[in-house]
Design an enzyme around this catalytic site. Structure first.
Site, short mmCIF file in Angstrom:
data_model
loop_
_atom_site.label_atom_id
_atom_site.label_comp_id
_atom_site.label_asym_id
_atom_site.label_seq_id
_atom_site.Cartn_x
_atom_site.Cartn_y
_atom_site.Cartn_z
N ASP A 52 33.02 36.56 33.02
CA ASP A 52 32.56 37.30 34.21
C ASP A 52 31.82 38.57 33.79
OD1 ASP A 52 32.83 36.26 36.74
OD2 ASP A 52 34.93 36.85 36.97
N LYS B 95 33.10 26.91 41.73
CA LYS B 95 33.03 27.07 40.27
C LYS B 95 33.55 25.80 39.59
CE LYS B 95 33.18 32.04 40.68
NZ LYS B 95 33.96 33.27 40.77
N GLN C 151 39.87 35.44 39.57
CA GLN C 151 39.10 35.63 40.81
C GLN C 151 39.55 36.91 41.52
OE1 GLN C 151 36.49 33.62 41.95
NE2 GLN C 151 36.23 35.27 43.43
#
Ligand code: NAP
Length: 291
Positions: free
Chosen positions: A119, A52, A96
């Site tokens: 997200d 990322k 994460q």
């Protein structure tokens, strides 16, 4: 049979994003900024976050990585989330997953400002998506929809079967593909571990999506001739011949299934790179909203 190349498609989209960032900067607009919180040292999570950060560089984004030890308390983690919520320089951020067991994942997701939830996991974004309102779409389903669009694979009137009902893949993908409109209009069936005679359901799919985390589970007899197969599964399987000691395996028995398909995604190089690019697109959208 066509291989759906997520790596090449994602590279093209990153190029398009980088061009938009250049145009933004030329107009005096700010550089999009994505932050990530990584807790602990899980190998998979380390790789995802590193990818990322790398994608941010390619797209011309600013990125910030906050590393916390496994031992971090839930309150400490929530304080970091709150700081990012309130940081006017950050357009969007992710925490994460998975998180260590002593931390309530859902509480962390719900602490993220939905306006920065790139997200797309916050219930506000999930709810807005399910009623067809503008929102941050969950990255993996959004990546799959974009792959289908770029490969001119229509979903309208098609029979889509999704195996897996997780909150990050199966459910949001079903919601997207059943929406009214060009990228939806599919008849969607979602299967899971309590679905009886799974093969009889998957064999009726025009588009079959496997999102289970069971390497090679989808065999040729479970797939209709001419189907499009999207393999979301990415499981690390021990492989002594690799330097890393493992290889990534999808949920589909690729060698046996591919010859029957009109189109299929490989693992790696299919859905995975599209997930990251969707996160970049959500961050760009967050930056546009902040302009
Ligand atoms: P998950 O939360 O573990 O969910 C797995 C789903 O598969 C569950 O709904 C489960 O049913 C179902 N399932 C498991 N075994 C089954 C069986 N034998 N028959 C029918 N259904 C079965 O997984 P996830 O987070 O969605 O991830 C799925 C896979 O996708 C994993 O390999 C993950 O690494 C991968 N993934 C890849 C990306 C990417 O970017 N490429 C992104 C996200 C996830 P129940 O609900 O009944 O338990």
């Amino acid at each position: 049979m066509q291989i759906i190349d997520g790596k090449a498609t994602s590279a093209q989209i990153k190029k398009e994003i980088a061009e938009e960032v250049e145009q933004r900067l030329a107009k005096g607009l700010h550089r999009p900024h994505l932050a990530a919180i990584l807790v602990g040292h899980d190998g998979g999570s380390e790789t995802y976050v590193a990818n990322k950060v790398k994608a941010c560089e390619v797209c011309g984004f600013k990125s910030t990585l906050i590393r916390l030890e496994d031992s971090v308390s839930q309150d400490e983690l929530l304080a970091h989330v709150e700081a990012l919520n309130n940081d006017p320089d950050v357009d969007g951020f992710i925490v994460q997953l998975p998180l260590p067991r002593h931390i309530d994942e859902q509480a962390v997701i719900e602490a993220i400002d939905p306006a920065k939830d790139v997200d797309g996991f916050h219930p506000v974004n999930v709810g807005r998506q399910s009623v067809g309102l503008p929102c941050f779409h969950s990255a993996t389903p959004a990546g799959i929809v974009e792959l289908l669009r770029r490969y001119n694979i229509p979903t309208r009137g098609k029979n889509v079967v999704i195996v897996g009902r997780s909150n990050i893949v199966g459910k949001p993908l079903a919601a997207m593909l059943m929406q009214k409109g060009e990228q939806g209009d599919a008849t969607v069936t979602v299967c899971h571990s309590a679905t009886p005679d799974l093969a009889s359901v998957t064999a009726k799919a025009d588009i079959l999506v496997a999102a289970m985390g069971r390497p090679g589970f989808i065999t040729a007899d479970m797939v209709a001739d001419g189907a499009t197969v999207i393999d979301v599964g990415t499981t690390r399987v021990p492989d002594a011949s690799r330097k890393s000691g493992f290889r990534l395996s999808g949920d589909v028995d690729f060698e046996a299934v591919a010859p029957k398909c009109t189109a299929i995604t490989p693992v790696p190089g299919g859905v995975g790179p599209m997930t990251i690019v969707s996160l970049m697109l959500n961050t760009l959208e967050a930056a546009r909203r902040r302009d």
